[in-house]
Motif scaffolding. Structure first.
Motif, PDB file in Angstrom:
ATOM      1  N   GLU A   4     -14.319 -10.793  21.439  1.00 22.69           N
ATOM      2  CA  GLU A   4     -13.215 -10.841  20.518  1.00 22.69           C
ATOM      3  C   GLU A   4     -12.922  -9.631  19.827  1.00 22.69           C
ATOM      4  O   GLU A   4     -13.794  -8.783  19.686  1.00 22.69           O
ATOM      5  N   ILE A   5     -11.583  -9.178  19.870  1.00 19.32           N
ATOM      6  CA  ILE A   5     -11.311  -7.753  18.889  1.00 19.32           C
ATOM      7  C   ILE A   5     -10.950  -8.116  17.785  1.00 19.32           C
ATOM      8  O   ILE A   5      -9.996  -8.953  17.204  1.00 19.32           O
ATOM      9  N   ALA A   6     -11.701  -7.690  16.857  1.00 17.24           N
ATOM     10  CA  ALA A   6     -11.663  -7.944  15.153  1.00 17.24           C
ATOM     11  C   ALA A   6     -10.630  -6.930  14.788  1.00 17.24           C
ATOM     12  O   ALA A   6     -10.765  -5.767  15.210  1.00 17.24           O
ATOM     13  N   PRO A   7      -9.734  -7.345  13.771  1.00 17.26           N
ATOM     14  CA  PRO A   7      -8.690  -6.193  13.017  1.00 17.26           C
ATOM     15  C   PRO A   7      -9.828  -5.145  12.359  1.00 17.26           C
ATOM     16  O   PRO A   7     -10.985  -5.420  11.793  1.00 17.26           O
ATOM     17  N   LEU A   8      -9.255  -4.289  12.182  1.00 18.80           N
ATOM     18  CA  LEU A   8     -10.266  -3.125  11.539  1.00 18.80           C
ATOM     19  C   LEU A   8     -10.276  -3.231  10.291  1.00 18.80           C
ATOM     20  O   LEU A   8     -11.370  -2.911   9.824  1.00 18.80           O
ATOM     21  N   ARG A   9      -9.206  -3.892   9.540  1.00 22.33           N
ATOM     22  CA  ARG A   9      -9.342  -4.099   7.871  1.00 22.33           C
ATOM     23  C   ARG A   9      -8.912  -5.072   7.669  1.00 22.33           C
ATOM     24  O   ARG A   9      -8.217  -5.970   8.561  1.00 22.33           O
ATOM     25  N   ARG A  10      -9.286  -5.854   6.421  1.00 28.72           N
ATOM     26  CA  ARG A  10      -8.562  -7.106   5.993  1.00 28.72           C
ATOM     27  C   ARG A  10      -7.148  -6.801   5.682  1.00 28.72           C
ATOM     28  O   ARG A  10      -6.834  -5.651   5.512  1.00 28.72           O
ATOM     29  N   LYS A  11      -6.330  -7.648   5.833  1.00 31.72           N
ATOM     30  CA  LYS A  11      -5.046  -7.730   5.438  1.00 31.72           C
ATOM     31  C   LYS A  11      -4.860  -7.413   3.867  1.00 31.72           C
ATOM     32  O   LYS A  11      -5.594  -8.165   2.983  1.00 31.72           O
ATOM     33  N   PRO A  12      -4.115  -6.555   3.431  1.00 32.25           N
ATOM     34  CA  PRO A  12      -3.930  -6.313   1.884  1.00 32.25           C
ATOM     35  C   PRO A  12      -3.372  -7.484   1.095  1.00 32.25           C
ATOM     36  O   PRO A  12      -2.528  -8.302   1.634  1.00 32.25           O
ATOM     37  N   VAL A  13      -4.153  -7.662   0.039  1.00 31.27           N
ATOM     38  CA  VAL A  13      -3.694  -8.458  -1.001  1.00 31.27           C
ATOM     39  C   VAL A  13      -2.689  -8.118  -2.014  1.00 31.27           C
ATOM     40  O   VAL A  13      -1.638  -8.690  -2.019  1.00 31.27           O
ATOM     41  N   GLN A  14      -2.894  -7.121  -2.330  1.00 33.22           N
ATOM     42  CA  GLN A  14      -1.851  -6.397  -3.380  1.00 33.22           C
ATOM     43  C   GLN A  14      -0.574  -6.060  -2.754  1.00 33.22           C
ATOM     44  O   GLN A  14      -0.623  -5.613  -1.634  1.00 33.22           O
ATOM     45  N   GLN A  15       0.683  -6.387  -3.296  1.00 36.50           N
ATOM     46  CA  GLN A  15       1.933  -5.934  -2.728  1.00 36.50           C
ATOM     47  C   GLN A  15       2.047  -4.487  -2.739  1.00 36.50           C
ATOM     48  O   GLN A  15       2.383  -4.250  -1.722  1.00 36.50           O
ATOM     49  N   ARG A  16       1.343  -3.592  -3.334  1.00 34.01           N
ATOM     50  CA  ARG A  16       1.556  -2.256  -3.393  1.00 34.01           C
ATOM     51  C   ARG A  16       0.776  -1.653  -2.115  1.00 34.01           C
ATOM     52  O   ARG A  16       1.260  -0.880  -1.394  1.00 34.01           O
ATOM     53  N   SER A  17      -0.334  -2.472  -1.775  1.00 27.88           N
ATOM     54  CA  SER A  17      -1.165  -2.164  -0.642  1.00 27.88           C
ATOM     55  C   SER A  17      -0.471  -2.417   0.343  1.00 27.88           C
ATOM     56  O   SER A  17      -0.319  -1.614   1.607  1.00 27.88           O
TER      57      SER A  17
END
Length: 36
Positions: A4-17
């Motif tokens: 499986e191909i995993a995403p490089l990073r987690r999805k940002p939680v903060q609106q600014r991110s």
């Protein structure tokens, strides 16, 4: 290597991110359109 191909990073939680990621993706898309 996992199948499986995993995403490089987690999805940002903060609106600014999230906005920063969107700006980076838009800039990258613009460069790809321009340069190829």
């Amino acid at each position: 290597m996992p199948a499986e191909i995993a995403p490089l990073r987690r999805k940002p939680v903060q609106q600014r991110s999230a906005q920063r990621v969107e700006k980076m993706l838009a800039a990258t898309a613009g460069l790809i359109d321009e340069v190829g």
